[in-house]
Structures are given as C-alpha cells and as structure tokens.
Scaffold this active site. Sequence first.
Site, PDB file in Angstrom:
ATOM      1  N   HIS A 149      35.234  71.958  69.254  1.00  0.00           N
ATOM      2  CA  HIS A 149      35.063  71.571  70.662  1.00  0.00           C
ATOM      3  C   HIS A 149      36.113  70.524  71.051  1.00  0.00           C
ATOM      4  O   HIS A 149      36.663  70.567  72.153  1.00  0.00           O
ATOM      5  CB  HIS A 149      33.673  70.967  70.886  1.00  0.00           C
ATOM      6  CG  HIS A 149      32.537  71.891  70.581  1.00  0.00           C
ATOM      7  ND1 HIS A 149      31.665  71.667  69.549  1.00  0.00           N
ATOM      8  CD2 HIS A 149      32.126  73.045  71.173  1.00  0.00           C
ATOM      9  CE1 HIS A 149      30.751  72.633  69.524  1.00  0.00           C
ATOM     10  NE2 HIS A 149      31.015  73.484  70.493  1.00  0.00           N
TER      11      HIS A 149
ATOM     12  N   SER B 143      31.721  75.232  63.140  1.00  0.00           N
ATOM     13  CA  SER B 143      30.699  75.820  63.997  1.00  0.00           C
ATOM     14  C   SER B 143      29.478  74.902  63.991  1.00  0.00           C
ATOM     15  O   SER B 143      29.161  74.292  62.957  1.00  0.00           O
ATOM     16  CB  SER B 143      30.307  77.197  63.444  1.00  0.00           C
ATOM     17  OG  SER B 143      29.054  77.589  63.981  1.00  0.00           O
TER      18      SER B 143
END
Length: 520
Positions: free
Chosen positions: A52, A202
């Site tokens: 992210h 993840s």
Amino acid sequence: MRLFTTVAALRCFLDLSRGKQPRSDEATEVLMGNPSLTVGLVPTMGALHGGHLSLIKRARRENKIVVVTIFVNPLQFGPNEDFDRYPRTLKADREFCKQANVDVIFAPTPQDIGIDHQQPTQVMPPQSMMSVMCSVSRPGHFEGVATIVTKLLNLVQPDRAYFGQKDAQQLAIIQRLVADLNLPIEVVPCEIVRESSGLALSSRNQYLSLEERNQAIALYRGLSQAEKAFRSGERLSANLIQAVKTELEKVPAMKSEYVELVNPITLAPLDQVEDRGLLAIAARLGTTRLIDNIRLQTRQPIVAIDGPAGAGKSTVVKLVAQALGLLYLDTGAMYRALTWLVLKSGVAIDDEPEIAELVSRCSIEFVNQPDSTRILINGQDVTEAIRTLEVTAQVSAIAAQAAVRKVLVRQQQQFGQRGGIVVEGRDIGTNVFPDAELKIFLTASVQERARRRQQDLKNQGKEEVDLKQLEQLIADRDRKDSTRTISPLRKADDAIELQTDPLSIDDVVKTIVRLYQDRA
Ligand code: AMP
C-alpha cells in the site's frame, strides 16, 4: 491529516479544497474551482503494509491531495469467505498514513457509504473478464469490487487512482470500467512489492504461521521458474503453466486453485504468448488464500531518457539509437506534426475542444527510409514542413493542452508496444513508459546548460546573449517544467541520473550504451 467516515464530510472537504464552495467566513470569495489542485486516490481495505505504501508514495509525488480509503467491502466477500476475520487495524493504519503524509483517510461503514440495504445498484464488468482466474471460485467478487470502486471514484473524483499489479484481474477490470464508462480518471498501475524472499506483501499474510510463510514462497519460485523458461524461449502456455505447477507441487500443503496464462488487458486465456501475457496463480495454504502473478513480455527493450531542458537529450537520443540499432521515437515531431495540422486546418491555437477533436481523429506514422525517418500525418509527409518557424512558434502552446497530451501519449505507447525504441522527453520514464528497461535522467547544472546554450547561439552566428540572463531563463524553465500539472519533470525512482557537466556528448552516449549492454 484528516479522517472522515461520512460522505458529507469527505465531499465538503474536497469541495472546499477545490474552491468549489465558499468557506462560510469567505462568502464573497467564490472561486471558479482550482484546476491545478490534483487529487490522487488510493483505495484499500486497510491493514496497510509496504505494498500500500508504494501506491501512497506514488500518489503523494503526483498529486496535491492524497486520499486513502479504508473500507472492508462486504460486497466483494462471498458467504464462506473471511469478511469477519479480515484484519481491521484502523488505529495503526491512521499512524501509517500520517507518516506517509496522506491528507485524508476516508473510512466509512457500509451504512455511511450506502450499501447496507439488500440490493444496491451493482456495476457489472464484462462476463469475459469474469470467467477466468479468481472469478471462478469467487462468484460476485468483481461485481462487488467494481461497484465500490465506482462509488469511490464518483465520491472523490480523483485525477488519478492507484491500484496494485498484485491484484492483476482487479486492475484489468478497473481499467476497462474506467474506459467503458468514460470516467475522466487516470488509472495508475503500481508494481508488486515483495519481501526479500519473493513473497508478495498482502494483508492476508498475517494469517500465515511461520511455517506457512516459508511454504508460501513457492508461489514466487514457481513464477520465477516460468519466467526463466520464457526468457529461454518457451512460449507455450501449457509448458509455462507446468513450470509453475512443478514448484507448487513440491509443497504438499499448498492447494493450487488455478494457474492461468491470459492476455493482461482482456484476460482472455492464451495458448501461447505472442508479445505479452499475465501468468497468475491462486492457492490455499491452510485457510489462507494467496494470489500472485508475473507479466511475461517478448517486446524489445525501451530506453527512456528524461531530464531538464537543455541537458542534451535530443542530441544524445539520436546517437544512442544509432549506436544500439534501435528506433528513435521522436515524440517532439509528433507534437510538431499536430501543430502543423492545426495551422493548416485554420483552427485557432486556443480552441482546445476543436484541437481535441482534430487530435482524436488524426493518424501519425513514422516511415523508415534508408537515410531518414519520415513522419506522416493523415497520410501526408510533413517531415520538412514541421520544422518551419511558424510550427516552432506554436508547438509548446499546443503540447500543453491536456487532450493533446493524452492522445499523443497513448499513440506513443502504441508505437512502443513492440519496444526496440529510444525516446526522450520530460515524463517518458515516469508517465509514458513506466516499464522501460533503461531509464536515464540526463541533467546538467544551470550554469553549464547556460554556457552550452551560449555556445550554440554563437555557433549559429546569433548575437551574444548574457550568460546570467540565460541562467535565469533556464532556471525559470526548470521551475515551470517541474511544477506543471500535466506531466511534470521528475526523475523516475528507477532512473539512473547522469550528471553531464564534465562529460562530452561522446562520453554520455558511451555511458548509456554500456548501461544498456550491462542490463541486457
Ligand atoms: P487491498 O487493501 O488488499 O484491497 O489492496 C489495496 C491496493 O493495494 C490494491 O490496489 C492492491 O493491488 C494494492 N496492493 C496490495 N498488495 C500489494 C503489493 N504487495 N504490491 C503492490 N500493491 C499491492
């Protein structure tokens, strides 16, 4: 940094920032909207990590305002999936975003965003893109993703929205959605961020035990084996897929859900890779579902040379292309050809909609001849005509128009599909060919560029211009180029900076050729 949970607050903040709405204490100051205020959107489900962060960093660099949305979207989870146990770590995410210099977190509840009722309006991606890969085991998933992403795009109305290549099917579907629904948004794909072991980051990696974490690396090992086979010339899907499966089978605990090779844009399954393919996996380890992918492409390398005006790009690019036997893609000539067309058509230089019409309908071709490359626009050879003073005088005004830039960048990307090109500009490595194999940021000090310019003018027999005055002009131009709303001058993260003050042109060319050969 602000955190909003309601649509009303988010809209109010964005309207105020864009100057669309008067502040209560500035009621007379009704602005027309601030077109240079760009907004970048990073949609996430939270539990933020380095993957992210790479999206946020890119958004931070490219926009004035960065909005990160954190929303675990119930529409994209099936009845037996991990919606309830999906990690929700808003407190940590808030700190994460603060550190990353995010302007706004939007973290609504399903009620806040209006999907708590039984049958919300849904966005339906093309069936052909939902009959492969994750859709098979996750029916309804991409309808849920497409619906929420459409809502977020409408709410935030960003200039750019950032998505990870990690979720390659999602990315392809969103790119199609934005194109099909004519949303005025640039979708920016971002590379997969991996741990040093190769495991793709993840939020779901949190579910893995230490042992499973080690086993999970088999996904990347499988993809790497297939890539190795591809690099040695293997093109058949069956063999490339088998190379992945062989690695996965070495981990008995790993239950492979699919290994597929598809076209990365349409997601149509491929029997063999012509020029590019997306090789993707989903597998389960215990109760954790993992996905990963890799892109395989046969195209020739692209060399992208960016840098400030006057650093010698246009001279160097031609010589590098010659030395490497690659094609020089003269993007400047494309803008000139269009300028020629505008002038010939009698359209006013500032009639942007009419010029947008013209550029959308025109076709530009490069035709290689033994001694030169000719440029044609709508079938007419304009190689010489685009060098006139009249075209030179107007080309920057036309190149600055957003619609012109958009269409010509798309055309440049089409020319680049097969690779084998050297190309220079201001945003080639960052915007036009972000996946170029070799990116050079060619630069020189303001003083040196002024000195070179003065020498050029002298060589052309022109009147001598004061060095200080030239330095001032160059510094002003640098400032303008690096603060432009559309395609500002910026060094790509993976570009190699070449400071050319002490170098001759020959040295620069030799250095770039060597860098290219080292990478081959
Ligand atoms: P998620 O929170 O999992 O929905 O992901 C939000 C966005 O971050 C999506 O566009 C993902 O593709 C992207 N993303 C997640 N993991 C990675 C990663 N390892 N590298 C790059 N992007 C990622």
